[in-house]
Design an enzyme around this catalytic site. Structure first.
Site, short mmCIF file in Angstrom:
data_model
loop_
_atom_site.label_atom_id
_atom_site.label_comp_id
_atom_site.label_asym_id
_atom_site.label_seq_id
_atom_site.Cartn_x
_atom_site.Cartn_y
_atom_site.Cartn_z
CB CYS A 18 -0.98 1.89 9.31
SG CYS A 18 0.11 1.28 10.60
CE1 TYR B 235 14.78 -1.00 29.35
CE2 TYR B 235 16.80 0.20 28.82
CZ TYR B 235 15.87 -0.23 29.75
OH TYR B 235 16.02 0.10 31.06
CB ALA B 236 15.10 -4.85 21.35
CB ALA C 106 13.08 1.38 17.75
N GLY D 191 9.35 -3.05 19.08
CA GLY D 191 8.73 -2.96 17.75
C GLY D 191 8.99 -4.17 16.88
C1 LIG Z 1 1.62 -0.85 4.23
C2 LIG Z 1 1.58 -1.14 5.71
C3 LIG Z 1 0.38 -1.12 6.38
C4 LIG Z 1 0.35 -1.39 7.76
N1 LIG Z 1 -0.85 -1.35 8.40
C5 LIG Z 1 -0.90 -1.55 9.74
C6 LIG Z 1 -2.12 -1.42 10.46
O1 LIG Z 1 -3.17 -1.10 9.87
N2 LIG Z 1 -2.10 -1.62 11.80
C7 LIG Z 1 -0.96 -1.96 12.47
O2 LIG Z 1 -1.00 -2.12 13.70
N3 LIG Z 1 0.22 -2.08 11.82
C8 LIG Z 1 0.28 -1.89 10.49
N4 LIG Z 1 1.48 -1.98 9.82
C9 LIG Z 1 2.69 -2.39 10.56
C10 LIG Z 1 3.36 -1.20 11.21
O3 LIG Z 1 3.59 -0.19 10.27
C11 LIG Z 1 4.67 -1.66 11.82
O4 LIG Z 1 4.41 -2.65 12.77
C12 LIG Z 1 5.40 -0.50 12.49
O5 LIG Z 1 5.83 0.42 11.52
C13 LIG Z 1 6.61 -0.99 13.26
O6 LIG Z 1 7.26 0.11 13.79
P1 LIG Z 1 8.81 0.05 14.19
O7 LIG Z 1 9.14 1.41 14.68
O8 LIG Z 1 9.05 -1.13 15.03
O9 LIG Z 1 9.61 -0.27 12.84
P2 LIG Z 1 9.75 0.51 11.47
O10 LIG Z 1 8.49 1.22 11.15
O11 LIG Z 1 10.28 -0.48 10.49
O12 LIG Z 1 10.87 1.61 11.77
C14 LIG Z 1 12.20 1.27 12.01
C15 LIG Z 1 13.09 2.36 11.50
O13 LIG Z 1 14.44 2.11 11.89
C16 LIG Z 1 15.30 2.40 10.79
N5 LIG Z 1 16.57 1.68 10.94
C17 LIG Z 1 16.81 0.36 10.81
N6 LIG Z 1 18.12 0.10 11.02
C18 LIG Z 1 18.72 1.29 11.27
C19 LIG Z 1 20.05 1.68 11.53
N7 LIG Z 1 21.04 0.78 11.59
N8 LIG Z 1 20.33 2.99 11.73
C20 LIG Z 1 19.34 3.92 11.68
N9 LIG Z 1 18.04 3.60 11.43
C21 LIG Z 1 17.74 2.31 11.23
C22 LIG Z 1 14.47 1.89 9.60
O14 LIG Z 1 14.93 2.40 8.37
C23 LIG Z 1 13.12 2.46 9.97
O15 LIG Z 1 13.02 3.79 9.57
C24 LIG Z 1 1.55 -1.70 8.45
C25 LIG Z 1 2.77 -1.72 7.75
C26 LIG Z 1 2.79 -1.45 6.39
C27 LIG Z 1 4.11 -1.48 5.68
#
Ligand SMILES: Cc1cc2nc3c(=O)[nH]c(=O)nc-3n(C[C@H](O)[C@H](O)[C@H](O)COP(=O)(O)OP(=O)(O)OC[C@H]3O[C@@H](n4cnc5c(N)ncnc54)[C@H](O)[C@@H]3O)c2cc1C
Length: 448
Positions: A44, A278-279, A111, A281
């Protein structure tokens, strides 16, 4: 034997899963596997490093190595989970040196997040189309600016597109945002509210072209222009902000069910259809609190709450995730924009008859220096008179009002109850009549 908890992904969702699991079970063996080099940083914050408000991309790392040591979390970076064997309860990994390993689990948390996507547009394979998702993406865009990019085209006028456009503008680039739909922020605001934000952005010098789909990327090997709505546009830098797609392939290959939104389906405990998996994010779908239907809410806020629930459950505790309202805020230049619940458009799409109330007010007493404008649009279900959504645009104080309406929706408050709210007042802090109450009165007038 200690419980073995394996988490795939180590960002918002994965990190909060690990923290909650550790707090629930102090002896569990917790392993986080991430294919990125940097983990536990705030995506973010990326636009604000690009814009120059935050000094470096490294400042965004929220969970430094010391955190992993303190919480006794085993972290494997630059390691990809290539398959999940749900029968043997193992995951297979490959690290950057090509070494493979089978890691057993008692509880597995997926995740894997989401990745930016560019629709099947002619020439999309050409070089030079950037997206902003990872720290490395940010560094690449920063490098392009430092190499002398003077103009940029941002494709997509959602929150990430607009925050990136502003960052580039603040770095001195001439920026044009191209959006397929007739309005900006289509997932967040109704057209009447979006118009106000669009005018503000245009006044600040951002070019905005709505109703223009990108049809082609031009150039030999490297993109030098686009065709959108039949017109040619050239630029030095191209940002793809069309949206993100949930990373679900690994789960699908393991027989894990996706929901109607094509994201991973879970129950309120964040359990998938496969036992002990579980899943959480951006890769999962959620239930919308108003419609009670599956929806996609790819926000950091949702990811951490789902992670907390899954972490507790995976470690032997009990917690439920009750759903989302799609609450979101952003600061665009010096204007704050926020939403919670359903917009009028999405309520109608869900078959809900609505009454809305929109008012313009000030953030302090009108005569007090520094009073800034604030506009509130309240969306109410006609039949039940329940509040189901709000959009707020203002110079300050937007987030806490969005949060207040989010509480109101969750508690099923009616517009009549909101109109009677006992709010506070002092000239340097707010108007005598709270803008949310005025918006509620506007709805009541229409209902009468
Ligand atoms: C520029 C930007 C601004 C944002 N601003 C906001 C905000 O202001 N407020 C807000 O609430 N949200 C915001 N978001 C959204 C927020 O960042 C996401 O919702 C959040 O990062 C989701 O987290 P996550 O852990 O589910 O997924 P991710 O952050 O996508 O992390 C998942 C991780 O798993 C890894 N992965 C995937 N497959 C595999 C595998 N097979 N083996 C190993 N690793 C793997 C990926 O590479 C990644 O590192 C923003 C996003 C962006 C890009």
């Amino acid at each position: 034997m200690p419980r073995r908890i394996v988490i795939i992904g180590a960002h918002a969702a994965g990190m909060d899963t690990a923290s909650a699991a550790r707090k629930t079970d102090r002896t569990a063996e917790i392993t986080l596997i991430a294919d990125e080099k940097y983990v536990g940083y705030s995506r973010c914050g990326l636009p604000f490093v690009l814009g120059g408000q935050i000094p470096s991309f490294q400042s965004l790392i929220v969970f430094p190595p010391a955190f992993f040591q303190m919480m006794k979390l085993d972290l494997k970076t630059e390691t990809k989970v290539t398959s999940i064997n749900t029968a043997n309860k193992t995951v297979e990994t490959t690290d950057k040196a090509g070494k493979t390993e089978n890691i057993p689990y008692d509880s597995l948390i997926i995740a894997t997040g989401a990745s930016p996507f560019t629709p099947p547009i002619k020439g999309k394979e050409k070089q030079g189309i950037h997206s902003l998702r990872t720290l490395e993406d940010g560094e690449k865009i920063d490098k392009a600016i430092k190499k002398g990019a003077k103009t940029a085209i941002v494709m997509g006028a959602g929150l990430i597109g607009l925050e990136t456009a502003i960052a580039l503008h603040e770095r001195g680039l001439k920026v044009t945002v191209v959006e397929l739909l007739p309005q900006i922020l289509p997932a967040m605001l109704d057209a009447d509210m979006a118009k106000m934000v669009q005018e503000m952005l245009q006044q600040k010098g951002i070019g905005i072209l709505t109703g223009k789909g990108v049809e082609e990327f031009l150039g030999a090997e490297k993109v030098i222009g686009i065709v959108a709505g039949g017109e040619h546009f050239n630029a030095d830098l191209f940002i793809s902000a069309f949206g993100v797609k949930a990373n679900t392939q690994l789960a699908v290959n393991a027989g894990i069910t996706l929901g109607e939104t094509k994201c991973i389906k879970t129950n309120a405990k964040m359990e998938t259809n496969v036992k002990d998996v579980y899943a959480v994010g951006d890769c999962t779908e959620s239930i919308h609190i108003v419609t009670q239907k599956p929806t996609v809410a790819q926000f950091g806020t949702v990811a951490v709450r789902q992670g907390k629930v899954a972490g507790i459950n995976a470690a032997g505790g009990y917690a439920l995730f009750t759903g989302v309202l799609g609450s979101a805020v952003s600061r665009l230049f010096d204007t704050d924009v926020g939403v919670t619940g359903l917009t009028e458009f999405f309520a109608q799409k869900a078959g809900i008859e609505t009454v809305t109330g929109t008012i313009a007010s000030k953030t302090k007493a009108d005569y007090y220096p520094g009073a800034l404008p604030i506009k509130v649009k309240l969306v109410v279900e006609k039949e039940s008179q329940r509040i189901i959504g709000a959009q707020i645009i203002g110079g300050e104080e937007v987030t806490q009002r969005i949060n207040a309406i989010s509480f109101a929706i969750q508690k099923q408050m009616t517009v009549r109850e909101l109109a009677k709210a006992d709010t506070a007042y002092a000239p340097p802090l707010c108007e005598t009549w709270e803008p949310l109450v005025l918006a509620a009165e506007m709805v009541l007038m229409k209902l009468r």
